[in-house]
Write an enzyme that holds these catalytic residues in place. Structure first.
Site, PDB file in Angstrom:
ATOM      1  N   SER A 112      30.274  27.944  36.799  1.00 32.38           N
ATOM      2  CA  SER A 112      30.897  29.145  36.255  1.00 32.38           C
ATOM      3  C   SER A 112      31.534  28.874  34.887  1.00 32.38           C
ATOM      4  CB  SER A 112      31.904  29.723  37.246  1.00 32.38           C
ATOM      5  OG  SER A 112      32.079  31.110  37.014  1.00 32.38           O
ATOM      6  N   LYS A 164      47.703  53.058  35.694  1.00 32.65           N
ATOM      7  CA  LYS A 164      48.672  52.035  35.294  1.00 32.65           C
ATOM      8  C   LYS A 164      48.918  51.008  36.389  1.00 32.65           C
ATOM      9  CE  LYS A 164      51.335  50.185  32.295  1.00 32.65           C
ATOM     10  NZ  LYS A 164      50.727  49.511  31.133  1.00 32.65           N
TER      11      LYS A 164
END
Length: 290
Positions: A112, A164
């Protein structure tokens, strides 16, 4: 034998020995047995949480004229997206702007984000059993809403926009929120694919076909063009020396790890706690975590 004769013979002997030593040194250096040029070894180990230390070393060795090449020894499952990208960009800068050779050596694992960094180097060397690949992005979030209900605690959120508190552990994720986060993941995934395609000079379609998070051994990675050759760290150092024009055995320089009690605590306790119990935030990672 008088003193004058003794001093004269001694001086002549010293001059002859010095002259022979100088000639032998020049011959040895000419044959490449001894090299004053250096190869710097930078180790990237464990989960990549920060780019600071690695970038500092890269800049230090880049400025050192006696260091002709840099070897990145990567033994990491990856880590944060941004630290991996920052190291990747710094390696590219050193190669493209300054022309210094940077080569990657894979340890047990360079997956990765570890593989992402390797793609910025001139050549990638892996052991046949190294674990690499895992081209993808992951975002893991918890949901403790039901647990909070059982213990009689309710979360109250006051926010300026409907997204949010996206990813909050205190509420179920909506379909719309999941779709929004997936679009972010997809964009970062495409950045990973672009980096591999560019660094390995592979067709993008070929990278897309295998960029589903799967892992490869070093042997399989070589067959797919994800690495250049099979070999050890020693082989990688020799390759870096050859690419940079070093003749003979290069001197290898590396920074010693700090083993103070504070650094040990930070590396084991603090980093471990921050990984297992992160604050509520969107923690995107290039990481292989089975």
């Amino acid at each position: 034998m008088n003193w004058r004769h003794f001093i004269k013979v001694s001086l002549i002997t010293i001059v002859i020995v010095a002259f022979v030593s100088l000639i032998m040194t020049l011959i040895v250096e000419k044959k490449g047995v001894i090299s004053r040029d250096k190869v710097a070894l930078i180790r990237i180990e464990g989960v990549i949480l920060s780019s600071k230390d690695v970038i500092e070393q890269l800049k230090k060795y880049d400025k050192d004229p006696t260091v002709k090449a840099i070897v990145l020894r990567i033994d990491s499952p990856g880590g944060g997206v941004v630290p991996a990208q920052e190291i990747y960009e710094e390696v590219k800068k050193i190669r493209d702007k300054n022309g210094k050779k940077v080569v990657a050596s894979m340890g047990s694992m360079a997956a990765s984000g570890g593989y992402y960094i390797a793609c910025a180097t001139e050549k990638i060397v892996a052991n046949s059993g190294s674990i690499t690949g895992s081209i993808g992005v992951v975002l893991e979030l918890a949901n403790i809403e039901k647990l909070m209900e059982k213990i009689g605690v309710k979360s109250i959120v006051i926010k300026s926009g409907k997204y949010k508190d996206i990813g909050s552990v205190f509420k179920e994720m909506s379909t719309e929120e999941r779709r929004l986060l997936q679009s972010v993941i997809d964009d970062i995934h495409q950045q990973f694919i672009d980096a591999v395609a560019e660094g390995r000079k592979l067709k993008r379609e070929k990278v897309v076909a295998i960029a589903d998070g799967r892992i490869f051994t070093g042997k399989l990675a070589k067959e797919m063009g994800l690495i250049d050759t099979l070999g050890t760290l020693e082989d990688t150092i020799k390759l870096a020396a050859e690419l940079s024009g070093i003749k003979g055995e290069p001197k290898v320089v590396t920074e010693e790890k700090k083993l103070g009690i504070l650094s040990i605590l930070k590396g084991t306790l603090i980093d471990g706690i921050s990984k297992e119990y992160p604050q509520r935030k969107i923690n995107l990672q290039y990481i292989y975590s089975p």
